[in-house]
Design an enzyme around this catalytic site. Structure first.
Site, PDB file in Angstrom:
ATOM      1  N   HIS A  68      46.701  -3.791 119.330  1.00 10.65           N
ATOM      2  CA  HIS A  68      47.767  -4.797 119.276  1.00 10.65           C
ATOM      3  C   HIS A  68      47.183  -6.205 119.318  1.00 10.65           C
ATOM      4  CE1 HIS A  68      47.650  -5.642 123.708  1.00 10.65           C
ATOM      5  NE2 HIS A  68      47.339  -4.368 123.797  1.00 10.65           N
ATOM      6  N   ASP A  70      49.293  -8.804 120.029  1.00  6.60           N
ATOM      7  CA  ASP A  70      50.089  -9.594 120.979  1.00  6.60           C
ATOM      8  C   ASP A  70      49.455  -9.574 122.363  1.00  6.60           C
ATOM      9  OD1 ASP A  70      50.896  -6.815 121.037  1.00  6.60           O
ATOM     10  OD2 ASP A  70      52.545  -7.378 122.358  1.00  6.60           O
ATOM     11  N   ASP A 101      42.376  -7.652 126.846  1.00  3.98           N
ATOM     12  CA  ASP A 101      43.511  -6.850 126.384  1.00  3.98           C
ATOM     13  C   ASP A 101      44.192  -7.513 125.202  1.00  3.98           C
ATOM     14  OD1 ASP A 101      45.529  -4.980 126.266  1.00  3.98           O
ATOM     15  OD2 ASP A 101      46.526  -5.595 128.103  1.00  3.98           O
ATOM     16  N   GLU A 135      53.139  -4.508 121.459  1.00  5.74           N
ATOM     17  CA  GLU A 135      52.740  -3.449 122.395  1.00  5.74           C
ATOM     18  C   GLU A 135      53.088  -3.845 123.810  1.00  5.74           C
ATOM     19  OE1 GLU A 135      50.276  -1.038 125.127  1.00  5.74           O
ATOM     20  OE2 GLU A 135      50.250  -3.198 124.891  1.00  5.74           O
ATOM     21  N   GLU A 136      52.959  -5.150 124.103  1.00  5.80           N
ATOM     22  CA  GLU A 136      53.211  -5.644 125.461  1.00  5.80           C
ATOM     23  C   GLU A 136      54.700  -5.847 125.735  1.00  5.80           C
ATOM     24  OE1 GLU A 136      50.923  -5.537 127.470  1.00  5.80           O
ATOM     25  OE2 GLU A 136      49.008  -6.171 126.647  1.00  5.80           O
ATOM     26  N   GLU A 164      42.373  -0.055 123.735  1.00  3.67           N
ATOM     27  CA  GLU A 164      42.794  -0.566 125.047  1.00  3.67           C
ATOM     28  C   GLU A 164      41.599  -0.625 126.001  1.00  3.67           C
ATOM     29  OE1 GLU A 164      45.568  -1.796 126.072  1.00  3.67           O
ATOM     30  OE2 GLU A 164      47.035  -1.180 124.567  1.00  3.67           O
ATOM     31  N   HIS A 350      45.912  -9.112 132.015  1.00  2.00           N
ATOM     32  CA  HIS A 350      47.202  -9.717 132.396  1.00  2.00           C
ATOM     33  C   HIS A 350      47.049 -10.759 133.511  1.00  2.00           C
ATOM     34  CE1 HIS A 350      49.913  -6.278 130.646  1.00  2.00           C
ATOM     35  NE2 HIS A 350      48.812  -6.462 129.940  1.00  2.00           N
TER      36      HIS A 350
END
Length: 377
Positions: A68, A70, A101, A135-136, A164, A350
């Site tokens: 991903h 995003d 990530d 995805e997030e 990931e 994150h």
């Protein structure tokens, strides 16, 4: 300072403020590189989400890199030591939102594919990329929609490597070969609002539901198995009351989640919850949302290819794991594909000042390239 191909592409991707669901040209940057080495590029936009399906070759087996573009929101900008979308290298670490990530993995996938194709222009089977910008977030118009499109035209993925961040202490020490299922519920328990001084004229849904909630918390749902830990039940939110101290609430709302193993099904969990709630005589409504089925890729071609590549590049004996949250692998595995997650360290994902070790980027690229060698050369 001379940057490697992977680091240079990582920096370019990290400069794009691609907060879910905005791709902000990341997929275009990747697609331009892939098109130059013979990939057929197929953008797929659903709603406000950009997706990319890129494929080189028309035959099977199909090896697919998935990931991903995003990223999650930055949080407070003044808490970062540098602009999260102006990537910086400090003390051997690359800082930026998405560095772990998972934009560095995306860069490694592209560079690994370029190198593999240069060495094996007539490789067997096909190489593909399935990339999403959601995805997030809700994950409604992303990977799941691309998979639906591929399934309709009977285009099958044989092996899928999701980039990931799977590693824990050093690159490649953990590879995820499955994930637990995730089942959410919103429970509304009906009572009768009234004055706290006159409880006989009211029904307190907190008091009525508490024994049932306690039993749900104490229930052993299963004991797990060699691949999965025991199923866990967690209450995430409880809401009741008007805010006043002298009013018995009329309703109680409870949100909870199961992370469940392959020892039980979502239907079995639902049935047991209803049995417990009914046993306690509650007047209730419950809304269920299944956000992911559990999946498992047993030891086979993909696991062997990855473990061999990691050992050759890093000298690390990798460990298989199914721990952690869900990923888009949950949408790909039900098609019959073997799915693995392999990427950089996940310690800062994150977080404020998210970062990755620069010295892990080239070895990750080498691992990805060697997996291609092991399967398609």
């Amino acid at each position: 300072m001379n940057h490697s191909d992977t680091l240079s592409l990582s920096l370019e991707l990290l400069q794009q403020p691609s907060v879910t669901p905005i791709d902000h040209t990341c997929q275009t940057i990747m697609a331009d590189r892939l098109a130059k080495v013979g990939f057929h590029i197929e953008p797929m936009r659903f709603g406000d989400v950009d997706n990319l399906w890129a494929r080189r070759g028309t035959e099977g087996p199909v090896f697919c890199f998935a990931g991903h573009t995003d990223v999650v929101p930055t949080g407070r900008l003044d808490a970062w030591n540098s602009d999260p979308f102006a990537p910086e290298i400090r003390d051997g670490k690359l800082y930026g939102r998405g560095s772990a990530d998972m934009k560095t993995a995306l860069a490694a996938m592209v560079v690994a594919s370029e190198r593999f194709v240069a060495k094996h222009p007539n490789h067997k089977g096909s190489i593909a990329f399935l990339i999403t910008s959601d995805e997030e977030g809700p994950a409604v118009n992303g990977t799941v929609k691309v998979i639906e499109t591929l399934e309709k035209r009977n285009e099958k993925i044989t092996w899928c490597l999701v980039g990931e961040p799977s590693s824990t202490h050093k690159l490649g020490d953990i590879v995820k070969n499955g994930r637990r299922g995730s089942l959410n519920a919103v429970l509304k328990v009906q009572g009768k609002q009234g004055h706290v001084a006159y409880p006989h004229l009211a029904r307190n849904p907190i008091h009525e539901a508490s024994p049932a909630l306690a039993e749900l918390c104490q229930t052993v749902w299963d004991n797990g198995n060699e691949y999965f830990p025991a199923t866990s039940f967690q209450i995430s939110n409880i809401h009741a009351g008007t805010g006043a101290t002298n009013v018995i609430p009329g309703t109680l709302e409870v949100t909870f989640n199961f992370r469940y193993s392959t020892e039980v099904t979502a239907e079995q969990l639902k049935q047991r919850v209803h049995e417990i709630l009914d046993k306690h005589g509650l007047q209730y409504e419950i809304v269920w949302n299944l956000s992911g089925l559990p999946f498992l890729t047993p030891v086979g071609e993909l696991v062997n290819a990855a473990q061999t590549a990691i050992l050759n590049v890093t000298g690390t004996e990798t460990e298989l794991s199914t721990s952690g949250g869900t990923s888009d692998g949950r949408f790909i595995a039900p098609t019959g594909a073997q799915v693995l997650e392999l990427g950089v360290l996940n310690a800062t994902i994150h977080q404020i000042n998210e970062h990755v070790d620069v010295h892990d980027l080239d070895p990750l690229t080498d691992i990805y390239e060697q997996i291609l060698e092991n399967l398609l050369a």
